[in-house]
Design an enzyme around this catalytic site. Structure first.
Site, PDB file in Angstrom:
ATOM      1  N   TYR A  26      14.558  31.533   4.478  1.00 58.15           N
ATOM      2  CA  TYR A  26      13.354  32.237   4.949  1.00 58.15           C
ATOM      3  C   TYR A  26      13.398  32.503   6.444  1.00 58.15           C
ATOM      4  O   TYR A  26      13.770  31.621   7.226  1.00 58.15           O
ATOM      5  CB  TYR A  26      12.104  31.391   4.679  1.00 58.15           C
ATOM      6  CG  TYR A  26      11.720  31.322   3.222  1.00 58.15           C
ATOM      7  CD1 TYR A  26      11.429  32.467   2.490  1.00 58.15           C
ATOM      8  CD2 TYR A  26      11.633  30.083   2.589  1.00 58.15           C
ATOM      9  CE1 TYR A  26      11.074  32.385   1.166  1.00 58.15           C
ATOM     10  CE2 TYR A  26      11.265  29.991   1.256  1.00 58.15           C
ATOM     11  CZ  TYR A  26      10.986  31.148   0.548  1.00 58.15           C
ATOM     12  OH  TYR A  26      10.642  31.068  -0.760  1.00 58.15           O
ATOM     13  N   LYS A  63       0.848  -1.200   0.000  1.00 61.28           N
ATOM     14  CA  LYS A  63       0.000   0.000   0.000  1.00 61.28           C
ATOM     15  C   LYS A  63       0.883   1.250   0.000  1.00 61.28           C
ATOM     16  O   LYS A  63       2.095   1.160   0.233  1.00 61.28           O
ATOM     17  CB  LYS A  63      -0.916  -0.010   1.222  1.00 61.28           C
ATOM     18  CG  LYS A  63      -0.186  -0.007   2.555  1.00 61.28           C
ATOM     19  CD  LYS A  63      -1.152  -0.061   3.709  1.00 61.28           C
ATOM     20  CE  LYS A  63      -0.405  -0.156   5.041  1.00 61.28           C
ATOM     21  NZ  LYS A  63      -1.266   0.069   6.177  1.00 61.28           N
ATOM     22  N   ASP A 117      11.468  23.709  -2.184  1.00 64.39           N
ATOM     23  CA  ASP A 117      12.256  23.004  -3.196  1.00 64.39           C
ATOM     24  C   ASP A 117      13.749  22.943  -2.884  1.00 64.39           C
ATOM     25  O   ASP A 117      14.519  22.497  -3.724  1.00 64.39           O
ATOM     26  CB  ASP A 117      12.104  23.704  -4.556  1.00 64.39           C
ATOM     27  CG  ASP A 117      10.663  24.080  -4.823  1.00 64.39           C
ATOM     28  OD1 ASP A 117       9.856  23.159  -4.979  1.00 64.39           O
ATOM     29  OD2 ASP A 117      10.352  25.288  -4.833  1.00 64.39           O
ATOM     30  N   HIS A 158      -5.228  -7.967  13.254  1.00 63.91           N
ATOM     31  CA  HIS A 158      -4.065  -7.085  13.114  1.00 63.91           C
ATOM     32  C   HIS A 158      -3.622  -6.646  14.502  1.00 63.91           C
ATOM     33  O   HIS A 158      -4.446  -6.344  15.354  1.00 63.91           O
ATOM     34  CB  HIS A 158      -4.440  -5.867  12.253  1.00 63.91           C
ATOM     35  CG  HIS A 158      -3.289  -4.964  11.935  1.00 63.91           C
ATOM     36  ND1 HIS A 158      -2.106  -5.413  11.392  1.00 63.91           N
ATOM     37  CD2 HIS A 158      -3.140  -3.619  12.074  1.00 63.91           C
ATOM     38  CE1 HIS A 158      -1.285  -4.384  11.210  1.00 63.91           C
ATOM     39  NE2 HIS A 158      -1.882  -3.291  11.620  1.00 63.91           N
TER      40      HIS A 158
HETATM   41  C1  LIG Z   1      -3.812  -4.631   8.213  1.00 66.52           C
HETATM   42  C2  LIG Z   1      -2.331  -4.527   8.048  1.00 66.52           C
HETATM   43  N1  LIG Z   1      -1.608  -5.635   7.953  1.00 66.52           N
HETATM   44  C3  LIG Z   1      -0.254  -5.596   7.809  1.00 66.52           C
HETATM   45  C4  LIG Z   1       0.423  -4.401   7.770  1.00 66.52           C
HETATM   46  C5  LIG Z   1       1.915  -4.395   7.629  1.00 66.52           C
HETATM   47  O1  LIG Z   1       2.554  -3.822   8.720  1.00 66.52           O
HETATM   48  P1  LIG Z   1       4.138  -3.727   8.783  1.00 66.52           P
HETATM   49  O2  LIG Z   1       4.543  -2.711   7.781  1.00 66.52           O
HETATM   50  O3  LIG Z   1       4.439  -3.293  10.172  1.00 66.52           O
HETATM   51  O4  LIG Z   1       4.673  -5.075   8.441  1.00 66.52           O
HETATM   52  C6  LIG Z   1      -0.302  -3.217   7.867  1.00 66.52           C
HETATM   53  C7  LIG Z   1       0.412  -1.938   7.862  1.00 66.52           C
HETATM   54  O5  LIG Z   1       0.085  -0.947   8.424  1.00 66.52           O
HETATM   55  C8  LIG Z   1      -1.719  -3.280   8.015  1.00 66.52           C
HETATM   56  O6  LIG Z   1      -2.446  -2.161   8.129  1.00 66.52           O
END
Ligand SMILES: Cc1ncc(COP(=O)(O)O)c(C=O)c1O
Length: 354
Positions: free
Chosen positions: A254, A35, A302, A159
């Site tokens: 700045y 992600k 930048d 999780h």
């Molecule tokens: C639902 C879920 N599973 C797994 C992970 C992976 O976590 P990590 O990057 O700590 O391995 C995440 C990351 O935030 C997550 O939201």
């Protein structure tokens, strides 16, 4: 690629990290979490590279992220970990994406849609974000899906909130998940709990899971204290594009917040907060010619300014992290975590795959 600022992505290190993780849990399959553009590393390239390494399932947070990957590959499994709305179910089904179902509302939308859907039920064992919080409710969800003509029960997941810091809380979550498993009518194809920390510290002790969802460890960040040999995949680079000789008492950037204490050399680095090199990085150290030099003055949109010496030439390479300065050093300076440092590196910083 024109600008002299870029992130190097060392794919060989990604492979090293994957192999290290696989060795720890030879009986489980790794679902890389890619992600947020693979935590800033570039999700399409990372997916394609990991497919070559034998990976066949990935996890993302958003439908948009899943669709970008699905366009590139029709075969791999893709799980959307984040929130889903009723309106998204048709496109999810058409693209054979897996979803986390985390509430009765979403379950009902899925069942009523009469669409072929691939569902992982999410049990909230203590994170208190997404997930069914009630054992009866999740068992009832399983019962309804098992008796439904189009919706398929693929997986069961939870999780962790504290896999790397609070072992008591962590173990409580594991026990809750194990309790759920004792009530199942059958085992689904995929049972997965662990993120990176849980994978490398605990997962080898579990015989009731099939997969792990690993993000940060694959990118070689976090968990340094465990000395696992994970290698940081991303390093951030730029070059000195102008050198100024300041007289004692002159000001920089700045707000004129930095004043030269003596006659000083200042180098201009073309990276700023719009690149994800945040304003809080003022006074951080950067690497030039294997030595450390301090940033001075306000970070611009930048550009950033560094106090150098006469040995530094125009065009010299600057390593902002991934060399003498680690991503963790930057995170510490920013009073944040490495996840935020690498996901902050913005889209206008080109990624160079090396
Ligand atoms: C639902 C879920 N599973 C797994 C992970 C992976 O976590 P990590 O990057 O700590 O391995 C995440 C990351 O935030 C997550 O939201």
């Amino acid at each position: 690629m024109y600008r002299p600022t870029y992130a190097n992505i060392h794919l060989a290190y990604l492979k090293t990290n994957l192999e290290l993780i696989k060795k720890m849990i030879p009986d489980k399959k790794v679902v890389p979490v890619i992600k947020a553009n693979a935590y800033g590393h570039g999700s399409v390239v990372i997916m394609e590279y990991l497919i070559q390494q034998g990976i066949d399932y990935f996890a993302v947070s958003l439908l948009e992220e899943a669709l970008e990957l699905r366009e590139k590959n029709k075969e791999v499994g893709i799980i959307i970990l984040g929130a889903i709305s009723k309106e998204q179910l048709k496109i999810i089904s058409d693209n054979q994406l897996d979803i986390f179902v985390y509430s009765n509302e979403l379950l009902n939308d899925a069942l009523e849609s009469q669409l072929p859907l691939r569902i992982h039920l999410k049990y909230d064992t203590g994170m208190h974000r997404y997930g069914f919080t009630n054992l009866k409710a999740i068992l009832n969800a399983i019962y309804q899906i098992e008796n439904h003509p189009t919706v398929k029960w693929i997986g069961l997941a939870t999780h962790f909130a504290t896999a790397d810091d609070n072992e008591i809380y962590y173990r409580h979550q594991v026990e809750m998940f194990k309790e759920l498993l004792t009530h199942l009518p059958r085992k689904p194809e995929m049972i997965h709990m662990s993120n990176s920390a849980s994978t490398v510290i605990y997962e080898s002790m579990y015989d009731f899971t099939t997969h792990v969802r690993v993000g940060i460890a694959l990118y070689g960040l976090s968990l340094e204290h465990l000395n696992l040999g994970l290698k940081p995949v991303m390093s951030l680079h730029s070059h000195i594009v102008q050198i100024k000789k300041l007289k004692k008492g002159e000001f920089v950037s700045y707000g004129a917040t930095y004043q030269a204490k003596e006659d000083e050399y200042i180098g201009v680095i073309p990276i700023g907060y719009a690149d994800g090199w945040l304003r809080v990085n003022r006074d951080a150290m950067v690497e030039i010619n294997h030595k450390l030099y301090p940033l001075v003055g306000t970070i611009c949109m930048d550009a950033a300014l560094v106090k150098i010496d006469q040995s530094v030439q125009l065009g010299a390479e600057v390593i902002l992290f991934g060399g003498l300065v680690s991503t963790k050093d930057v995170a510490d300076h920013q009073k944040t975590i490495v996840y935020e440092v690498c996901t902050n590196i913005s889209a206008r910083v080109p990624r160079r795959y090396v």
